[in-house]
Scaffold this motif. Structure first.
Motif, PDB file in Angstrom:
ATOM      1  N   SER A  17       0.830  -1.205   0.000  1.00 32.59           N
ATOM      2  CA  SER A  17       0.000   0.000   0.000  1.00 32.59           C
ATOM      3  C   SER A  17       0.867   1.258   0.000  1.00 32.59           C
ATOM      4  CB  SER A  17      -0.855  -0.040   1.280  1.00 32.59           C
ATOM      5  OG  SER A  17      -1.595   1.142   1.459  1.00 32.59           O
ATOM      6  N   ARG A  39       2.151  -7.394   5.898  1.00 31.74           N
ATOM      7  CA  ARG A  39       1.235  -8.345   6.544  1.00 31.74           C
ATOM      8  C   ARG A  39      -0.028  -8.527   5.703  1.00 31.74           C
ATOM      9  NH1 ARG A  39      -0.975  -4.471  11.494  1.00 31.74           N
ATOM     10  NH2 ARG A  39      -1.839  -2.942  10.083  1.00 31.74           N
ATOM     11  N   ASN A  40      -0.240  -7.618   4.742  1.00 29.06           N
ATOM     12  CA  ASN A  40      -1.410  -7.683   3.847  1.00 29.06           C
ATOM     13  C   ASN A  40      -0.997  -8.395   2.557  1.00 29.06           C
ATOM     14  OD1 ASN A  40      -3.355  -7.196   1.926  1.00 29.06           O
ATOM     15  ND2 ASN A  40      -3.454  -4.982   2.258  1.00 29.06           N
ATOM     16  N   VAL A  63       4.662 -10.873   5.975  1.00 26.18           N
ATOM     17  CA  VAL A  63       5.495 -10.698   7.178  1.00 26.18           C
ATOM     18  C   VAL A  63       4.810  -9.765   8.161  1.00 26.18           C
ATOM     19  CG1 VAL A  63       6.793  -8.691   6.293  1.00 26.18           C
ATOM     20  CG2 VAL A  63       7.868 -10.187   7.965  1.00 26.18           C
ATOM     21  N   ASN A  91       9.817   0.208   5.710  1.00 30.69           N
ATOM     22  CA  ASN A  91       8.803   1.254   5.592  1.00 30.69           C
ATOM     23  C   ASN A  91       7.482   0.912   6.277  1.00 30.69           C
ATOM     24  OD1 ASN A  91       7.223   3.394   3.914  1.00 30.69           O
ATOM     25  ND2 ASN A  91       6.304   1.426   3.318  1.00 30.69           N
ATOM     26  N   GLY A  93       4.476   0.558   8.621  1.00 29.47           N
ATOM     27  CA  GLY A  93       4.174   1.350   9.807  1.00 29.47           C
ATOM     28  C   GLY A  93       2.679   1.484  10.024  1.00 29.47           C
ATOM     29  N   VAL A  94       2.345   1.883  11.241  1.00 29.44           N
ATOM     30  CA  VAL A  94       0.945   2.138  11.607  1.00 29.44           C
ATOM     31  C   VAL A  94       0.858   3.537  12.216  1.00 29.44           C
ATOM     32  CG1 VAL A  94       0.302  -0.286  11.945  1.00 29.44           C
ATOM     33  CG2 VAL A  94       1.330   0.996  13.845  1.00 29.44           C
ATOM     34  N   VAL A 115       5.800  -1.984  15.991  1.00 29.97           N
ATOM     35  CA  VAL A 115       5.822  -2.003  14.520  1.00 29.97           C
ATOM     36  C   VAL A 115       6.768  -0.934  13.980  1.00 29.97           C
ATOM     37  CG1 VAL A 115       4.431  -1.715  12.418  1.00 29.97           C
ATOM     38  CG2 VAL A 115       3.452  -2.892  14.417  1.00 29.97           C
ATOM     39  N   TYR A 157       3.707   7.583  18.092  1.00 37.77           N
ATOM     40  CA  TYR A 157       4.166   7.725  16.700  1.00 37.77           C
ATOM     41  C   TYR A 157       5.389   8.641  16.641  1.00 37.77           C
ATOM     42  CZ  TYR A 157       3.736   8.257  11.617  1.00 37.77           C
ATOM     43  OH  TYR A 157       3.962   8.251  10.261  1.00 37.77           O
ATOM     44  N   LYS A 161       9.116   7.516  15.535  1.00 36.48           N
ATOM     45  CA  LYS A 161       9.771   8.083  14.347  1.00 36.48           C
ATOM     46  C   LYS A 161      11.062   8.815  14.709  1.00 36.48           C
ATOM     47  CE  LYS A 161       6.826   6.526  11.282  1.00 36.48           C
ATOM     48  NZ  LYS A 161       7.244   5.458  10.355  1.00 36.48           N
ATOM     49  N   PRO A 187       8.753  11.722   5.350  1.00 37.91           N
ATOM     50  CA  PRO A 187       7.672  12.327   4.568  1.00 37.91           C
ATOM     51  C   PRO A 187       6.848  13.300   5.403  1.00 37.91           C
ATOM     52  CG  PRO A 187       7.641   9.915   4.398  1.00 37.91           C
ATOM     53  CD  PRO A 187       8.562  10.276   5.521  1.00 37.91           C
ATOM     54  N   GLY A 193      -3.307   4.926   2.371  1.00 38.54           N
ATOM     55  CA  GLY A 193      -4.320   4.257   3.182  1.00 38.54           C
ATOM     56  C   GLY A 193      -4.355   4.801   4.602  1.00 38.54           C
ATOM     57  N   THR A 195      -3.546   7.821   5.834  1.00 37.61           N
ATOM     58  CA  THR A 195      -4.139   9.160   5.995  1.00 37.61           C
ATOM     59  C   THR A 195      -5.570   9.203   5.464  1.00 37.61           C
ATOM     60  OG1 THR A 195      -2.954   9.778   3.989  1.00 37.61           O
ATOM     61  CG2 THR A 195      -1.992  10.470   6.075  1.00 37.61           C
TER      62      THR A 195
HETATM   63  N1  LIG Z   1       0.994   8.894   4.854  1.00 39.35           N
HETATM   64  C1  LIG Z   1       1.682   9.833   5.476  1.00 39.35           C
HETATM   65  O1  LIG Z   1       1.272  11.002   5.533  1.00 39.35           O
HETATM   66  C2  LIG Z   1       3.000   9.487   6.131  1.00 39.35           C
HETATM   67  C3  LIG Z   1       3.815  10.537   6.574  1.00 39.35           C
HETATM   68  C4  LIG Z   1       5.032  10.244   7.180  1.00 39.35           C
HETATM   69  C5  LIG Z   1       5.440   8.935   7.336  1.00 39.35           C
HETATM   70  N2  LIG Z   1       4.615   7.935   6.909  1.00 39.35           N
HETATM   71  C6  LIG Z   1       5.100   6.561   7.090  1.00 39.35           C
HETATM   72  O2  LIG Z   1       5.160   5.933   5.834  1.00 39.35           O
HETATM   73  C7  LIG Z   1       5.107   4.510   6.023  1.00 39.35           C
HETATM   74  C8  LIG Z   1       4.108   3.929   5.053  1.00 39.35           C
HETATM   75  O3  LIG Z   1       2.824   4.391   5.399  1.00 39.35           O
HETATM   76  P1  LIG Z   1       1.724   4.788   4.316  1.00 39.35           P
HETATM   77  O4  LIG Z   1       1.380   6.198   4.540  1.00 39.35           O
HETATM   78  O5  LIG Z   1       2.143   4.328   2.977  1.00 39.35           O
HETATM   79  O6  LIG Z   1       0.490   3.963   4.884  1.00 39.35           O
HETATM   80  P2  LIG Z   1      -0.269   2.652   4.355  1.00 39.35           P
HETATM   81  O7  LIG Z   1      -1.213   2.309   5.446  1.00 39.35           O
HETATM   82  O8  LIG Z   1      -0.780   2.900   2.993  1.00 39.35           O
HETATM   83  O9  LIG Z   1       0.905   1.576   4.274  1.00 39.35           O
HETATM   84  C9  LIG Z   1       1.469   0.981   5.426  1.00 39.35           C
HETATM   85  C10 LIG Z   1       1.680  -0.484   5.127  1.00 39.35           C
HETATM   86  O10 LIG Z   1       2.357  -1.076   6.240  1.00 39.35           O
HETATM   87  C11 LIG Z   1       1.779  -2.344   6.444  1.00 39.35           C
HETATM   88  N3  LIG Z   1       1.995  -2.772   7.826  1.00 39.35           N
HETATM   89  C12 LIG Z   1       1.507  -2.227   8.950  1.00 39.35           C
HETATM   90  N4  LIG Z   1       1.898  -2.926  10.025  1.00 39.35           N
HETATM   91  C13 LIG Z   1       2.664  -3.945   9.568  1.00 39.35           C
HETATM   92  C14 LIG Z   1       3.362  -5.006  10.190  1.00 39.35           C
HETATM   93  N5  LIG Z   1       3.331  -5.192  11.536  1.00 39.35           N
HETATM   94  N6  LIG Z   1       4.072  -5.855   9.423  1.00 39.35           N
HETATM   95  C15 LIG Z   1       4.089  -5.699   8.087  1.00 39.35           C
HETATM   96  N7  LIG Z   1       3.433  -4.736   7.428  1.00 39.35           N
HETATM   97  C16 LIG Z   1       2.739  -3.857   8.165  1.00 39.35           C
HETATM   98  C17 LIG Z   1       0.300  -2.164   6.140  1.00 39.35           C
HETATM   99  O11 LIG Z   1      -0.339  -3.403   5.882  1.00 39.35           O
HETATM  100  C18 LIG Z   1       0.356  -1.243   4.940  1.00 39.35           C
HETATM  101  O12 LIG Z   1       0.391  -1.960   3.720  1.00 39.35           O
HETATM  102  C19 LIG Z   1       4.769   4.295   7.495  1.00 39.35           C
HETATM  103  O13 LIG Z   1       5.959   3.973   8.206  1.00 39.35           O
HETATM  104  C20 LIG Z   1       4.244   5.654   7.926  1.00 39.35           C
HETATM  105  O14 LIG Z   1       4.411   5.863   9.307  1.00 39.35           O
HETATM  106  C21 LIG Z   1       3.419   8.176   6.312  1.00 39.35           C
END
Ligand SMILES: NC(=O)c1ccc[n+]([C@@H]2O[C@H](COP(=O)([O-])OP(=O)(O)OC[C@H]3O[C@@H](n4cnc5c(N)ncnc54)[C@H](O)[C@@H]3O)[C@@H](O)[C@H]2O)c1
Length: 253
Positions: A17, A39-40, A63, A91, A93-94, A115, A157, A161, A187, A193, A195
Motif C-alpha cells: 500500500s 502483513r497484507n 510478514v 517502511n 508502519g501504523v 511495529v 508515533y 519516528k 515524509p 491508506g 491518511t
Molecule cells: N501517509 C503519510 O502522511 C506518512 C507521513 C510520514 C510517514 N509515513 C510513514 O510511511 C510509512 C508507510 O505508510 P503509508 O502512509 O504508505 O500507509 P499505508 O497504510 O498505505 O501503508 C502501510 C503499510 O504497512 C503495512 N503494515 C503495517 N503494520 C505492519 C506489520 N506489523 N508488518 C508488516 N506490514 C505492516 C500495512 O499493511 C500497509 O500496507 C509508514 O511507516 C508511515 O508511518 C506516512
C-alpha cells in the motif's frame, strides 16, 4: 542508459500500500528485482501485478515486522528467491491513536513502538548481517516529519519516528566503512491508506493539514518513492546517516 538500480535485489516492507507500493513499483522501474513484503498478502499481490504489468520482476512475502522470527525468515527468503539482497526499504508502519500523552492508551503505545520502531530495528539487524558478509548494500528507513519535530496528540508515533532517525544515524556510523549506507526518509503528509483512514474518521483532515504545508497540498506516494529510489541508488553514494525531509517545506519553518 543504465537504470538507477539495474540488476539489484530490493526488499520493501509495507509494500502492499501507499508509500511502500509506490516505492516497490519505482524500484522495479529503476531496474531492481523486488521482494514485496507486508502483513497484507492480497495488497502485496496487487503491487506485484503492477510491477509485472510494467515489465518488472517481483515476488511476495507475508510478514509481520514486529516479529523478529518472521523478519529473519523474510531476509533469508529474499536471498533464497533472488540470490542476493542489495537494497532495503524498511517502511511498514501504523498510525496509532490520536490522543495526548496523559490520555494515550498503553496497549496502543506498545503496538506503535513494536511495529514502527522495533520492526525497523529487526529489519536492519538481519539485512545488515547479510550485507556485511556480501559486499555491502543500501538501506532506507521510513521515519516522518514526526521524527524531526513534535506533532502533538501522537506521542507513540512521534517517539517511534524520532527513534527511527536515531537508529538510522547510529547504524550509519557503525557500518560506513563496510560499504553499507543507511538513511531515512521523512515524509510530510502523504495521501495513502493511513491518511485516508484519518480523512474518513475526520472529514476535512486533508484540507486542514494541507493549509499548514508551505506548498499548500499533500504529497502523492510517488513523490516520496522518487526520493527513496535515489537514496538507495549509487547516485546517493556519499549519503549516509541522513534524515531526508520530503515534506513540501513543512520543517523548513
Ligand atoms: N501517509 C503519510 O502522511 C506518512 C507521513 C510520514 C510517514 N509515513 C510513514 O510511511 C510509512 C508507510 O505508510 P503509508 O502512509 O504508505 O500507509 P499505508 O497504510 O498505505 O501503508 C502501510 C503499510 O504497512 C503495512 N503494515 C503495517 N503494520 C505492519 C506489520 N506489523 N508488518 C508488516 N506490514 C505492516 C500495512 O499493511 C500497509 O500496507 C509508514 O511507516 C508511515 O508511518 C506516512
Amino acid at each position: 542508459m543504465t537504470r538507477q538500480c539495474q540488476d539489484k535485489v530490493a526488499l520493501v516492507t509495507g509494500g502492499a500500500s501507499g508509500i511502500g507500493r509506490a516505492s516497490a513499483v519505482a524500484l522495479a522501474g529503476a531496474g531492481a528485482t523486488v521482494m514485496v513484503a507486508d502483513r497484507n498478502h492480497d495488497g502485496c499481490e496487487e503491487t506485484v501485478e503492477l510491477i509485472r504489468a510494467a515489465g518488472g520482476s517481483a515476488a511476495v512475502h507475508a510478514v509481520d515486522v514486529a516479529s523478529e522470527t518472521e523478519v529473519e525468515r523474510l531476509v533469508a527468503e529474499t536471498v533464497a528467491t533472488f540470490g542476493r539482497l542489495d537494497l532495503a526499504f524498511n517502511n511498514a508502519g501504523v498510525g496509532g491513536t490520536f490522543a495526548k500523552t496523559a490520555d494515550y492508551p498503553s496497549d496502543d503505545w506498545d503496538r506503535v513502538i513494536a511495529v514502527n520502531l522495533t520492526g525497523v530495528w529487526y529489519c536492519m539487524k538481519h539485512e545488515i548481517r547479510y550485507m556485511l558478509d556480501h559486499g555491502g548494500g543500501a538501506i532506507v528507513n521510513t521515519a516522518s516529519v514526526a521524527g524531526l519535530v513534535g506533532m502533538g496528540a501522537a506521542p507513540a508515533y512521534t517517539a517511534a519516528k524520532h527513534g527511527v532517525v536515531g537508529l538510522t544515524r547510529n547504524a550509519a556510523l557503525e557500518y560506513a566503512r563496510n560499504g553499507i549506507r543507511i538513511n531515512a526518509v521523512c515524509p510530510g503528509l502523504v495521501r495513502t491508506g493511513m491518511t485516508e483512514g484519518a480523512e474518513a474518521a475526520m472529514p476535512g483532515f486533508f484540507d486542514r493539514l494541507a493549509k499548514q504545508e508551505p506548498v499548500g497540498r499533500v504529497a502523492e506516494p510517488e513523490e516520496i518513492a522518487s526520493a527513496v529510489v535515489w537514496l538507495l541508488s549509487d547516485g546517493a553514494s556519499y549519503m549516509t546517516g541522513h534524515a531526508l525531509a520530503v515534506d513540501g517545506g513543512y520543517v523548513a519553518r
